[in-house]
Design a protein around this motif. Structure first.
Motif, PDB file in Angstrom:
ATOM      1  N   THR A 163       5.053 -11.263  14.604  1.00 39.54           N
ATOM      2  CA  THR A 163       3.931 -11.606  13.724  1.00 39.54           C
ATOM      3  C   THR A 163       4.097 -11.028  12.326  1.00 39.54           C
ATOM      4  O   THR A 163       3.403 -11.435  11.409  1.00 39.54           O
ATOM      5  CB  THR A 163       2.624 -11.055  14.300  1.00 39.54           C
ATOM      6  N   LEU A 165       3.177  -8.181  11.665  1.00 37.08           N
ATOM      7  CA  LEU A 165       2.027  -7.299  11.467  1.00 37.08           C
ATOM      8  C   LEU A 165       2.480  -5.848  11.514  1.00 37.08           C
ATOM      9  O   LEU A 165       3.412  -5.486  12.232  1.00 37.08           O
ATOM     10  CB  LEU A 165       0.996  -7.554  12.556  1.00 37.08           C
ATOM     11  N   GLU A 261      -1.251  -8.164  20.920  1.00 40.47           N
ATOM     12  CA  GLU A 261      -2.168  -9.234  20.517  1.00 40.47           C
ATOM     13  C   GLU A 261      -2.853  -8.873  19.214  1.00 40.47           C
ATOM     14  O   GLU A 261      -3.868  -9.464  18.865  1.00 40.47           O
ATOM     15  CB  GLU A 261      -3.217  -9.453  21.617  1.00 40.47           C
ATOM     16  N   GLY A 262      -2.363  -7.882  18.547  1.00 44.76           N
ATOM     17  CA  GLY A 262      -2.974  -7.506  17.277  1.00 44.76           C
ATOM     18  C   GLY A 262      -3.660  -6.146  17.324  1.00 44.76           C
ATOM     19  O   GLY A 262      -4.079  -5.627  16.307  1.00 44.76           O
ATOM     20  N   ASP A 263      -3.748  -5.547  18.523  1.00 41.62           N
ATOM     21  CA  ASP A 263      -4.398  -4.241  18.626  1.00 41.62           C
ATOM     22  C   ASP A 263      -3.336  -3.153  18.469  1.00 41.62           C
ATOM     23  O   ASP A 263      -2.469  -2.996  19.317  1.00 41.62           O
ATOM     24  CB  ASP A 263      -5.086  -4.123  19.982  1.00 41.62           C
ATOM     25  N   THR A 264      -3.431  -2.404  17.383  1.00 42.59           N
ATOM     26  CA  THR A 264      -2.382  -1.425  17.095  1.00 42.59           C
ATOM     27  C   THR A 264      -2.673  -0.038  17.665  1.00 42.59           C
ATOM     28  O   THR A 264      -1.815   0.831  17.637  1.00 42.59           O
ATOM     29  CB  THR A 264      -2.181  -1.292  15.576  1.00 42.59           C
TER      30      THR A 264
END
Ligand SMILES: Nc1nc2c(ncn2[C@@H]2O[C@H](COP(=O)(O)OP(=O)(O)OP(=O)(O)O)[C@@H](O)[C@H]2O)c(=O)[nH]1
Ligand SMILES: [Mg+2]
Lengths: 587, 173
Positions: A163, A165, A261-264
């Motif tokens: 991603t 991210l 899923e985007g949770d760091t």
């Protein structure tokens, strides 16, 4: 278990009918019977599934970990109580590295700031930098950092590969902040762009970006990418460090990354590994790792060492010069030949040839240099020097001439022996001269004794001069002198004269010349002169002078009456003396 | 913190960059500077108790010279499909792009925004044109980067879809 399965299958229908049905089945179905018949759970049965059960429950909910905490804590406490060695042995391998790491991090931060402060607060550069800081409006510390930097990792980003991210990031204190979210996305976009546009082979990736003195190093892993923003030129070891850190991240967070899923938050722990990559190196430090080592004392020691070395160099140059001067001085000395000289570690060695008549090298050292003779080892071999000066000294020693004699060696090789010496000495010197050809033939071609007088001869001449210069005066017409003292002195001198002459093999005579002034009768005057000479003769004889050395001559009247005044006439009323050498004595 | 990658895709000059600028900085300019490659921006939005960090990938617009490369969309959580209301062909391009993304990346959430609503008079796209798409379950909004109308709504709607992917997919099904 059957029972709970049953409950679960019925649970959905939460009606009264359902509950009744359940009760009915319990009471009348085979279930109760089965349950009662069933033996109690066996430990073996549980053990077979225990490991799987734990794994399963851990995956399904984090509650399991929480539930086991009190048990584990109690177990540890119990273990420590029983035997604390077991746990301490187990922990030993990790405690060392852990403490070292935390201590060294703390010290590193401290020494880095200390070092920079120390090194740059007093240097001439610091003045320049202060000016620059004032001019550019930056802080002094910032200017120092920029000017002394070799490289610094300013920012480390952990990026989710798919991603783009940002998963985690760390920044050095002194770096200026860039929005890490944007940087990581942009880096990923660039990476994509390069891969798309240049058809890179599978597995290939962009791993360095350069922009002036700013470098971005990128390490790609299967799930995550590590990007390092570096100012300056970093060494290759940093690349290995990045790879290592990235591997650790994957090892620790592999599964989390896979399902990202985007949770760091679950990846927050990766910070430790990133911080490891925040390295830097400043000028004047050889340590390639970072500025973590080399405390200021080391710089101080190096400084002292340098000072010492230059001091030692200056000293050894001076010492070498001093030594060379001395060796040169030695070589200038007649009868000294230096063949080998060296000095090591403060002790000196000298070897060569030395004529025994040459100057003493140690004495020379004391008189002309600041060298310590005790530190010098001399090794002299004796030899005979033909140097003029040494030759003269040698002759001097051989001849041992009296002080009135001097020896001079002329350019032409003529050795002149001059002065006064006893006849004995003269004889022996001449004998040496005859036989000295052997060692001095080349230097002394000829001996010259012409200027050498024997002491006896000298004395004779002195006495003769005195004897002949005396005059005994008489009164007008008198045949006895007015004073007798002159005659006595004449007698003493004459006796000495005769004695020396006899020693030299000669028999001189002293003639007494009787005289009268020209006035008066000629015959009378002749008689008077005869009487005067006889009188002096008698007196001398009376003083012990042997008769045979005396002779009388009556000269009669002397001088011309017309030309003489009274004062001059008196001169002729006298007896004078003259010496004549009768040749070798006949005995 | 939850982070989400979001892409802006659509035909060229539809106002992708302008929408991002409006949403992130509240700015707008009439000057057209075409985007080359990708431009990144981010915006944090609050959804209930959750804060989402939206990392916005503003990708160059598709035109006759270059297609949007799917590699830029790798890992994206959702996207904003931008259409220029004054140009009918941009809607067609949007439909094609959506299909392409679904094929390459998968059925991920998206919101279609028909931009330049301030120029409604000049619009070549009517509600009838949009109806079949709406029927397919697409989330369609009308908006304007110039007036800010519908901009925040579009992004927030997308954000909501990102946070409840199952629900959205259920709703779309
Ligand atoms: N009137 C009006 N003009 C708009 C609006 N949004 C964008 N524009 C203008 O449309 C032009 C293109 O806008 P951009 O945002 O650069 O479009 P883009 O999709 O990023 O274009 P590319 O990057 O080339 O694909 C610019 O001149 C904008 O000022 C809007 O809502 N109303
Ligand atoms: Mg654009």
């Amino acid at each position: 278990m059957n029972h709970s399965n049953l409950e679960a299958s019925q649970g959905e229908q939460s009606t009264e009918v359902g509950e009744l049905e359940q009760l009915r089945r319990l009471l009348f179905g085979g279930e109760l019977e089965n349950l009662l018949k069933r033996p109690p759970v066996q430990a073996q049965d549980v053990s077979a599934v225990l490991a799987d059960a734990i794994v399963e429950s851990q995956q399904q909910s984090p509650q399991f970990s929480a539930a086991t905490v009190p048990t584990v804590e109690a177990a540890i406490r119990h273990s420590v109580k029983l035997d604390s060695n077991i746990l301490s042995d187990a922990l030993f391998p990790v405690i060392g590295p852990a403490t070292r790491k935390s201590v060294s991090t703390a010290i590193r931060n401290l020494t880095q700031s200390l070092n920079q402060g120390l090194e740059h607060s007093l240097s001439p550069k610091s003045f320049q930098w202060r000016l620059e800081a004032a001019r550019t409006g930056r802080s002094f510390a910032e200017v120092v950092m920029l000017r002394t930097l070799v490289y610094q990792v300013e920012q480390v980003l952990l990026i989710h590969r798919e991603t783009g991210l940002l998963l985690q990031q760390v920044m050095s204190d002194s770096a200026s902040a860039q929005d890490p979210d944007l940087v990581s996305a942009m880096l990923t976009a660039i990476q994509d762009f390069v891969k798309d546009s240049f058809n890179v082979q599978a597995g290939g990736s962009l791993d360095t970006l350069e922009f002036g003195e700013l470098n971005i190093w990128i390490e790609e892993g299967p799930q995550a990418v590590l990007a390092c923003v570096i100012r300056g030129n970093a060494p290759q070891e940093l690349r290995e460090l990045l790879q290592d850190s990235l591997e650790k991240v994957h090892r620790s967070f592999g599964t989390v990354l896979q399902t990202f899923e985007g949770d760091t938050d679950p990846i927050a722990g990766s910070r430790l590994y990133l911080e490891d990559c925040l390295r830097s190196q400043f000028k004047g430090k050889s340590d390639s790792e970072s500025s973590q080592k080399q405390p200021p004392t080391l710089a101080l020691i190096t400084g002292c060492l340098l000072l010492g070395i230059s001091g030692w160099l200056a000293y050894s140059i001076w010492a070498q010069q001093r030594w060379n001067d001395y060796v040169n001085l030695l070589n200038q000395q007649p009868g000294l030949v230096v063949i080998h000289s060296d000095h090591r570690w403060g002790s000196y060695h000298l070897s060569g040839l030395r004529d025994p008549f040459a100057v003493d090298p140690q004495k020379l050292m004391v008189e002309h240099t600041s060298l310590n003779p005790k530190k010098v080892e001399f090794r002299w071999s004796s030899y005979v020097s033909l140097d003029q000066e040494i030759l003269l000294q040698r002759l001097q020693r051989w001849l041992s001439p009296p002080s009135e004699v001097s020896l001079t060696l002329g350019e032409t090789g003529i050795l002149r022996v001059s002065g006064v010496a006893s006849q004995d000495w003269i004889d022996s010197a001449m004998a040496i001269a005859e036989s000295s050809d052997g060692f001095s033939a080349d230097i002394i071609r000829q001996w010259d004794f012409s200027q050498l007088q024997s002491a006896e001869q000298h004395r004779l001449e002195q006495l003769q001069a005195r004897l002949e210069s005396r005059i005994i005066l008489f009164g007008d017409g008198k045949s006895k002198p007015e004073m007798l003292t002159e005659i006595e002195a004449q007698a003493q001198d004459l006796k000495a004269f005769v004695a020396i002459a006899r020693r030299l093999g000669r028999s001189p005579q002293m003639v007494l010349n009787g005289q009268a002034d020209p006035r008066g009768d000629r015959a009378q005057n002749l008689k008077l002169s005869q009487e005067r000479a006889q009188y002096v003769q008698e007196q001398l004889l009376a003083q012990g002078v042997p008769a045979r050395v005396l002779a009388i001559k009556a000269l009669g009247a002397r001088g011309n009456t017309d030309l003489l005044g009274e004062g001059q006439a008196a001169q002729f009323r006298s007896v004078t003396f003259s010496i004549r050498d009768e040749g070798p004595e006949e005995q | 913190m939850i982070q989400k990658k979001v892409c802006m895709i659509g035909a060229f000059a539809t106002g992708k960059t302008s929408l991002v600028a409006r949403f992130v900085k509240g700015l707008y300019s009439d000057k057209y500077q075409t985007t080359i490659g990708v431009k990144i921006d981010k915006k944090q939005v609050a959804l209930g108790e959750q804060t989402i960090n939206m990392v916005l990938w503003d990708i160059y617009g598709e035109d006759e010279f270059q297609n949007i490369k799917m590699s830029y969309l790798r890992g994206t959580a959702g996207y904003l499909l931008v259409v220029d209301g004054t140009r009918r062909e941009t809607l067609e391009i949007a439909v094609q792009l959506q299909a392409k993304v679904e094929k390459n990346i998968g059925p991920i959430p998206f919101v279609l925004i028909v931009n330049k609503f301030d120029l409604q008079a000049e619009w070549e796209i009517s509600d009838e044109d949009l109806a079949p798409l709406q029927h397919r379950g697409w989330s369609i909004l009308k908006g304007s980067a110039k007036t800010a109308q519908g901009v925040e709504d579009s992004f927030l709607q997308l954000a909501q879809m990102l946070m409840a992917p199952k629900l959205t997919s259920l709703a779309q099904a």
